[in-house]
Enzyme design. Structure first.
Site, PDB file in Angstrom:
ATOM      1  N   HIS A  85      -3.732   6.878   1.569  1.00 46.59           N
ATOM      2  CA  HIS A  85      -3.979   5.562   0.981  1.00 46.59           C
ATOM      3  C   HIS A  85      -5.344   5.099   1.469  1.00 46.59           C
ATOM      4  CE1 HIS A  85      -4.024   1.380   0.218  1.00 46.59           C
ATOM      5  NE2 HIS A  85      -3.866   1.054   1.480  1.00 46.59           N
ATOM      6  N   CYS A 134       0.813  -1.214   0.000  1.00 46.80           N
ATOM      7  CA  CYS A 134       0.000   0.000   0.000  1.00 46.80           C
ATOM      8  C   CYS A 134       0.852   1.272   0.000  1.00 46.80           C
ATOM      9  CB  CYS A 134      -0.949  -0.025   1.190  1.00 46.80           C
ATOM     10  SG  CYS A 134      -2.123  -1.393   1.056  1.00 46.80           S
ATOM     11  N   ASN A 136     -10.024  -1.089  -1.098  1.00 47.89           N
ATOM     12  CA  ASN A 136      -8.593  -0.817  -0.962  1.00 47.89           C
ATOM     13  C   ASN A 136      -7.877  -1.443  -2.157  1.00 47.89           C
ATOM     14  OD1 ASN A 136      -5.863  -1.107  -0.359  1.00 47.89           O
ATOM     15  ND2 ASN A 136      -6.211  -1.475   1.817  1.00 47.89           N
TER      16      ASN A 136
HETATM   17  N1  COA Z   1     -18.513  -9.754   8.087  1.00 47.01           N
HETATM   18  C1  COA Z   1     -19.087 -10.009   9.260  1.00 47.01           C
HETATM   19  N2  COA Z   1     -18.394 -10.279  10.394  1.00 47.01           N
HETATM   20  C2  COA Z   1     -17.047 -10.255  10.304  1.00 47.01           C
HETATM   21  C3  COA Z   1     -16.386  -9.995   9.090  1.00 47.01           C
HETATM   22  C4  COA Z   1     -17.179  -9.736   7.957  1.00 47.01           C
HETATM   23  N3  COA Z   1     -16.636  -9.451   6.745  1.00 47.01           N
HETATM   24  N4  COA Z   1     -15.056 -10.031   9.309  1.00 47.01           N
HETATM   25  C5  COA Z   1     -14.886 -10.312  10.608  1.00 47.01           C
HETATM   26  N5  COA Z   1     -16.094 -10.452  11.228  1.00 47.01           N
HETATM   27  C6  COA Z   1     -16.377 -10.745  12.619  1.00 47.01           C
HETATM   28  C7  COA Z   1     -15.258 -11.488  13.290  1.00 47.01           C
HETATM   29  O1  COA Z   1     -15.311 -12.859  13.032  1.00 47.01           O
HETATM   30  C8  COA Z   1     -15.487 -11.157  14.740  1.00 47.01           C
HETATM   31  O2  COA Z   1     -16.510 -11.969  15.245  1.00 47.01           O
HETATM   32  P1  COA Z   1     -16.426 -12.560  16.744  1.00 47.01           P
HETATM   33  O3  COA Z   1     -16.403 -11.358  17.622  1.00 47.01           O
HETATM   34  O4  COA Z   1     -17.647 -13.378  16.818  1.00 47.01           O
HETATM   35  O5  COA Z   1     -15.144 -13.338  16.758  1.00 47.01           O
HETATM   36  C9  COA Z   1     -16.037  -9.727  14.710  1.00 47.01           C
HETATM   37  O6  COA Z   1     -16.515  -9.529  13.356  1.00 47.01           O
HETATM   38  C10 COA Z   1     -14.993  -8.684  15.000  1.00 47.01           C
HETATM   39  O7  COA Z   1     -13.802  -9.015  14.278  1.00 47.01           O
HETATM   40  P2  COA Z   1     -12.525  -8.142  14.330  1.00 47.01           P
HETATM   41  O8  COA Z   1     -11.520  -8.701  13.383  1.00 47.01           O
HETATM   42  O9  COA Z   1     -12.123  -7.920  15.761  1.00 47.01           O
HETATM   43  O10 COA Z   1     -13.145  -6.796  13.756  1.00 47.01           O
HETATM   44  P3  COA Z   1     -12.537  -5.359  13.686  1.00 47.01           P
HETATM   45  O11 COA Z   1     -13.439  -4.418  14.355  1.00 47.01           O
HETATM   46  O12 COA Z   1     -11.086  -5.344  14.055  1.00 47.01           O
HETATM   47  O13 COA Z   1     -12.654  -5.094  12.139  1.00 47.01           O
HETATM   48  C11 COA Z   1     -11.247  -4.943  10.209  1.00 47.01           C
HETATM   49  C12 COA Z   1     -11.921  -5.860  11.210  1.00 47.01           C
HETATM   50  C13 COA Z   1     -10.469  -5.783   9.245  1.00 47.01           C
HETATM   51  C14 COA Z   1     -12.338  -4.158   9.462  1.00 47.01           C
HETATM   52  C15 COA Z   1     -10.352  -3.955  10.999  1.00 47.01           C
HETATM   53  O14 COA Z   1      -9.503  -4.664  11.854  1.00 47.01           O
HETATM   54  C16 COA Z   1      -9.541  -3.100  10.100  1.00 47.01           C
HETATM   55  O15 COA Z   1     -10.061  -2.234   9.436  1.00 47.01           O
HETATM   56  N6  COA Z   1      -8.199  -3.272  10.099  1.00 47.01           N
HETATM   57  C17 COA Z   1      -7.327  -2.554   9.198  1.00 47.01           C
HETATM   58  C18 COA Z   1      -7.344  -3.250   7.889  1.00 47.01           C
HETATM   59  C19 COA Z   1      -6.699  -2.467   6.812  1.00 47.01           C
HETATM   60  O16 COA Z   1      -6.805  -1.264   6.729  1.00 47.01           O
HETATM   61  N7  COA Z   1      -6.029  -3.165   5.924  1.00 47.01           N
HETATM   62  C20 COA Z   1      -5.369  -2.594   4.819  1.00 47.01           C
HETATM   63  C21 COA Z   1      -4.034  -2.150   5.208  1.00 47.01           C
HETATM   64  S1  COA Z   1      -3.273  -1.308   3.929  1.00 47.01           S
END
Ligand code: COA
Length: 333
Positions: free
Chosen positions: A260, A115, A290
Site C-alpha cells: 500500500h 488503506c 496515498n
Molecule cells: N511541512 C512542513 N513541516 C511540517 C509538515 C509539512 N507538511 N508537517 C509537519 N511538519 C513539521 C511539524 O510541525 C514538526 O515541527 P516541529 O518540530 O517544529 O513541531 C516537524 O515537521 C516534525 O513533525 P512530525 O510530525 O514529528 O514529523 P515526522 O517526521 O513524524 O513526519 C509524517 C510526519 C506524517 C510524514 C510521518 O509521521 C509519517 O509518514 N507517518 C505515517 C503516515 C502515513 O503513512 N499515513 C498513511 C497511513 S495509511
C-alpha cells in the site's frame, strides 16, 4: 475447490495534478520537507464538477474489463472498497452498479477498511469464488480524500500525504492457482489515531447536523503520523511473513511486492527489512500520493501495464491503515 485469478486490471486518476509547490501556497510547507518525509512529488485531486468515487471506479472498471476481454454483463458481484463514499449512505458499490448499467441483476457491497480495504475486498471476493457462488467478481478501490483534508497549516502533516483515484480488478474462477491466501488483521485500540469523526451517528443532533462546520476539525482527516508510522513498519513486516509462512514460501520467492502506498519511507523500510531488491518492489506514490483503498489496485494496474508482472510470478500485496487494520495477499499470477 476453485481458485480465483485476477484476469484484468484498470485504474483512473483525476486530471488535476497538485504539486508540492501548489500546497506550499496553501499552507506552511515546502517541496523539500514533503519529498524527504513522504517521497511524494505530486498527487491528483478531483474536480467536484466532474469526478465522483463511483464514476472514477466505473472508468477503472471499464479499463479492467477491456483488459480481461469481458463486458459489464459478465460481472456477477461487486466488492467496493472505500472509506470516502459519495454519500454517507448508501455505499458507492450500488452507485457503481448503476454507472455500469447492471440494474437489479447483481449484488454490491462496500468494504470500509481504509488503506487495507482493497486486500479485505480481494479476500471477500476470493471467498465468494472459492465456494462456487460467483464466477466473475469486480473488486474496486476508489477514494476521494482531497475534499476532507484540512488544507491549512494546522492539517499539513496529513494534507500533503493523501490523493484521489480508483483502481479495479476482475477476479475469475479458475482451476489453476491464483490468490493463494489472504491475511486480515485489525486493532481498534488505535481507531482515533487516523480517522474522520463526523458525521458520526453516535453524536448529538447539533454535532451530527451542525449549522456550519467551518471551524471544526471533526469533519476533516486527523492523523497521528508518528504512531501510524511506528505501527505500520511492524505490521507490514509481520503480515508479509505470515503470508509467506502459510504458503511455505521464502521472501526470495517474491517476484513483486506491491505495498500500500502509504509513504515511500515506509515502503523503503519494508524493502530493507525483507532484503528485497529494487526490482522486487513497486512504488508509484511519487506521482499519486496515498490514495487509501485505491493505492494497491492503481499500483497493480500500472505494474502490469509496464510488464512488471508475468505469468506464474509470485505477487505479494500488503497494507496497513486506519483502524488500525493490516492485511496481505499472496497471488500466483
Ligand atoms: N511541512 C512542513 N513541516 C511540517 C509538515 C509539512 N507538511 N508537517 C509537519 N511538519 C513539521 C511539524 O510541525 C514538526 O515541527 P516541529 O518540530 O517544529 O513541531 C516537524 O515537521 C516534525 O513533525 P512530525 O510530525 O514529528 O514529523 P515526522 O517526521 O513524524 O513526519 C509524517 C510526519 C506524517 C510524514 C510521518 O509521521 C509519517 O509518514 N507517518 C505515517 C503516515 C502515513 O503513512 N499515513 C498513511 C497511513 S495509511
Amino acid at each position: 475447490m476453485y481458485s480465483s485469478k485476477i484476469i484484468g486490471l484498470g485504474h483512473h486518476v483525476p486530471e488535476t495534478v497538485i504539486t508540492n509547490q501548489y500546497l506550499s501556497n496553501l499552507m506552511d510547507t515546502n517541496n523539500e520537507w514533503i519529498v524527504e518525509r513522504t517521497g511524494i512529488n505530486e498527487r491528483r485531486w478531483i474536480d467536484p464538477k466532474v469526478d465522483t468515487v463511483a464514476n472514477m471506479a466505473a472508468k477503472a472498471t471499464r479499463m479492467a474489463l477491456k483488459n480481461a476481454k469481458l463486458t459489464e454483463q459478465d460481472i456477477d458481484f461487486i466488492v467496493f472498497a472505500t472509506i470516502t463514499p459519495d454519500y454517507f449512505f448508501p455505499g458507492s458499490g450500488v452507485l457503481l452498479q448503476r454507472e455500469l448499467g447492471l440494474d437489479g441483476r447483481i449484488g454490491a457491497i462496500d468494504i470500509r477498511n481504509a488503506c487495507s480495504g482493497f486486500i479485505y475486498a480481494l479476500s471477500v471476493a476470493d471467498q465468494f469464488i472459492k465456494t462456487g457462488m460467483y464466477k466473475n467478481v469486480l473488486v474496486v478501490g476508489a477514494e476521494i480524500q482531497s475534499t476532507a483534508l484540512d488544507i491549512t497549516t494546522r492539517g499539513r502533516n496529513t494534507a500533503v500525504i493523501f490523493g484521489d483515484g480508483a483502481g479495479a480488478a476482475i477476479l475469475q474462477r479458475s482451476d489453476k492457482p491464483g490468490v493463494l491466501s489472504t491475511h486480515l488483521h485489525s486493532d481498534g485500540h488505535f481507531a482515533e489515531e487516523l480517522y474522520v469523526k463526523d458525521p458520526g451517528s453516535s453524536r448529538p443532533h447539533a454535532e451530527r447536523q451542525p449549522e456550519q462546520i467551518l471551524d471544526t476539525t471533526s469533519f476533516k482527516v486527523v492523523m497521528n503520523g508518528s504512531q501510524v508510522f511506528k505501527h505500520a513498519v511492524v505490521r507490514f513486516n509481520e503480515v508479509i511473513n505470515e503470508a509467506l509462512e502459510k504458503n511455505n514460501l521464502k521472501k526470495e520467492d517474491i517476484n513483486l511486492l506491491i505495498p500500500h502506498q502509504a509513504n515511500l519511507r515506509i515502503s523503503q523500510f519494508i524493502q530493507q527489512k525483507l532484503a528485497l531488491r529494487d526490482d522486487q518492489v513497486f512504488n508509484n506514490i511519487m506521482r499519486y500520493g496515498n490514495t487509501t483503498a485505491a493505492s494497491i489496485p492503481i499500483a497493480m494496474s500500472e505494474a502490469w501495464a509496464e510488464g512488471r508482472i508475468k505469468e506464474n510470478d509470485l505477487l505479494c500485496l500488503a497494507a496497513f491503515g486506519s483502524g488500525f487494520t493490516w492485511a496481505s495477499a499472496l497471488i500466483r499470477w
